[in-house]
Design a protein around this motif. Sequence first.
Motif, PDB file in Angstrom:
ATOM      1  N   PHE A  15      50.012 -13.811  13.928  1.00 20.29           N
ATOM      2  CA  PHE A  15      49.562 -13.942  15.311  1.00 20.29           C
ATOM      3  C   PHE A  15      48.085 -14.341  15.368  1.00 20.29           C
ATOM      4  CE2 PHE A  15      52.926 -10.750  16.967  1.00 20.29           C
ATOM      5  CZ  PHE A  15      53.848 -11.771  17.097  1.00 20.29           C
ATOM      6  N   GLY A  16      47.287 -13.801  14.469  1.00 22.42           N
ATOM      7  CA  GLY A  16      45.873 -14.159  14.423  1.00 22.42           C
ATOM      8  C   GLY A  16      45.653 -15.626  14.106  1.00 22.42           C
ATOM      9  N   VAL A  17      46.429 -16.156  13.168  1.00 23.62           N
ATOM     10  CA  VAL A  17      46.322 -17.577  12.816  1.00 23.62           C
ATOM     11  C   VAL A  17      46.762 -18.443  13.994  1.00 23.62           C
ATOM     12  CG1 VAL A  17      47.268 -19.374  11.308  1.00 23.62           C
ATOM     13  CG2 VAL A  17      46.535 -17.197  10.341  1.00 23.62           C
ATOM     14  N   ILE A  18      47.839 -18.052  14.663  1.00 21.82           N
ATOM     15  CA  ILE A  18      48.316 -18.800  15.830  1.00 21.82           C
ATOM     16  C   ILE A  18      47.257 -18.787  16.941  1.00 21.82           C
ATOM     17  CG2 ILE A  18      50.036 -18.837  17.686  1.00 21.82           C
ATOM     18  CD1 ILE A  18      52.054 -17.750  15.594  1.00 21.82           C
ATOM     19  N   ALA A  19      46.668 -17.621  17.199  1.00 23.52           N
ATOM     20  CA  ALA A  19      45.629 -17.525  18.225  1.00 23.52           C
ATOM     21  C   ALA A  19      44.421 -18.379  17.851  1.00 23.52           C
ATOM     22  CB  ALA A  19      45.208 -16.070  18.428  1.00 23.52           C
ATOM     23  N   ALA A  20      44.056 -18.403  16.578  1.00 22.70           N
ATOM     24  CA  ALA A  20      42.930 -19.238  16.134  1.00 22.70           C
ATOM     25  C   ALA A  20      43.245 -20.716  16.353  1.00 22.70           C
ATOM     26  CB  ALA A  20      42.615 -18.960  14.669  1.00 22.70           C
ATOM     27  N   LEU A  94      48.512  -2.823  16.554  1.00 23.55           N
ATOM     28  CA  LEU A  94      47.870  -3.996  15.948  1.00 23.55           C
ATOM     29  C   LEU A  94      48.588  -5.300  16.288  1.00 23.55           C
ATOM     30  CD1 LEU A  94      45.726  -5.205  14.048  1.00 23.55           C
ATOM     31  CD2 LEU A  94      47.233  -4.626  12.138  1.00 23.55           C
ATOM     32  N   PRO A  95      49.911  -5.436  16.065  1.00 22.82           N
ATOM     33  CA  PRO A  95      50.555  -6.691  16.443  1.00 22.82           C
ATOM     34  C   PRO A  95      50.575  -6.922  17.957  1.00 22.82           C
ATOM     35  CG  PRO A  95      52.073  -5.332  15.160  1.00 22.82           C
ATOM     36  CD  PRO A  95      50.816  -4.567  15.327  1.00 22.82           C
ATOM     37  N   LEU A  96      50.616  -5.847  18.745  1.00 27.46           N
ATOM     38  CA  LEU A  96      50.561  -6.013  20.200  1.00 27.46           C
ATOM     39  C   LEU A  96      49.226  -6.611  20.635  1.00 27.46           C
ATOM     40  CD1 LEU A  96      52.232  -2.738  21.525  1.00 27.46           C
ATOM     41  CD2 LEU A  96      53.152  -5.062  21.577  1.00 27.46           C
ATOM     42  N   ALA A  97      48.156  -6.153  20.020  1.00 25.91           N
ATOM     43  CA  ALA A  97      46.837  -6.708  20.338  1.00 25.91           C
ATOM     44  C   ALA A  97      46.775  -8.183  19.977  1.00 25.91           C
ATOM     45  CB  ALA A  97      45.752  -5.932  19.591  1.00 25.91           C
ATOM     46  N   MET A  98      47.285  -8.538  18.825  1.00 27.44           N
ATOM     47  CA  MET A  98      47.252  -9.932  18.394  1.00 27.44           C
ATOM     48  C   MET A  98      48.174 -10.795  19.241  1.00 27.44           C
ATOM     49  SD  MET A  98      44.930  -9.722  16.283  1.00 27.44           S
ATOM     50  CE  MET A  98      44.897 -11.410  15.775  1.00 27.44           C
ATOM     51  N   LEU A  99      49.326 -10.279  19.630  1.00 24.51           N
ATOM     52  CA  LEU A  99      50.239 -11.030  20.489  1.00 24.51           C
ATOM     53  C   LEU A  99      49.613 -11.274  21.862  1.00 24.51           C
ATOM     54  CD1 LEU A  99      53.014 -12.360  20.772  1.00 24.51           C
ATOM     55  CD2 LEU A  99      53.888 -10.151  21.528  1.00 24.51           C
ATOM     56  N   SER A 100      48.873 -10.312  22.370  1.00 23.06           N
ATOM     57  CA  SER A 100      48.168 -10.497  23.636  1.00 23.06           C
ATOM     58  C   SER A 100      47.129 -11.606  23.527  1.00 23.06           C
ATOM     59  CB  SER A 100      47.483  -9.201  24.063  1.00 23.06           C
ATOM     60  OG  SER A 100      48.430  -8.205  24.305  1.00 23.06           O
TER      61      SER A 100
END
Length: 120
Positions: A15-20, A94-100
Amino acid sequence: MIEIYTIMVALSLIFGVIAAYFSINSWKRWKESDFDTIKAKVFLDKSFLDYNFKLSLSVVWIVGVFISLHSIMEYVEIKGSIPYGFYGIYYIVLPLAMLSLVSVTYTWFKLLGKHTKKFS
């Protein structure tokens, strides 16, 4: 149970890579955008404002919970051992934060994709 935690961390990294990716591309699109068109789209479309507002609040809330949990874990670890159940909550948030974060960056990515000179 360790495997589930590993999956949650891996999911968070994805999710972090996708958000980046969305953030970097949105920044490029922002530089090439017609500001008046974006301004009109954002402020005249109430559904976009509502959705973006709700997403922003959820990101702040979830990231705040995650940081609070992390701080509590650090404090408890200094004082002694951390209860095992606490890790479950931590690795779910943690994944919820990244998904947001992915949701917010994707929303802006879509908006900017519609109003750029180069990408339209």
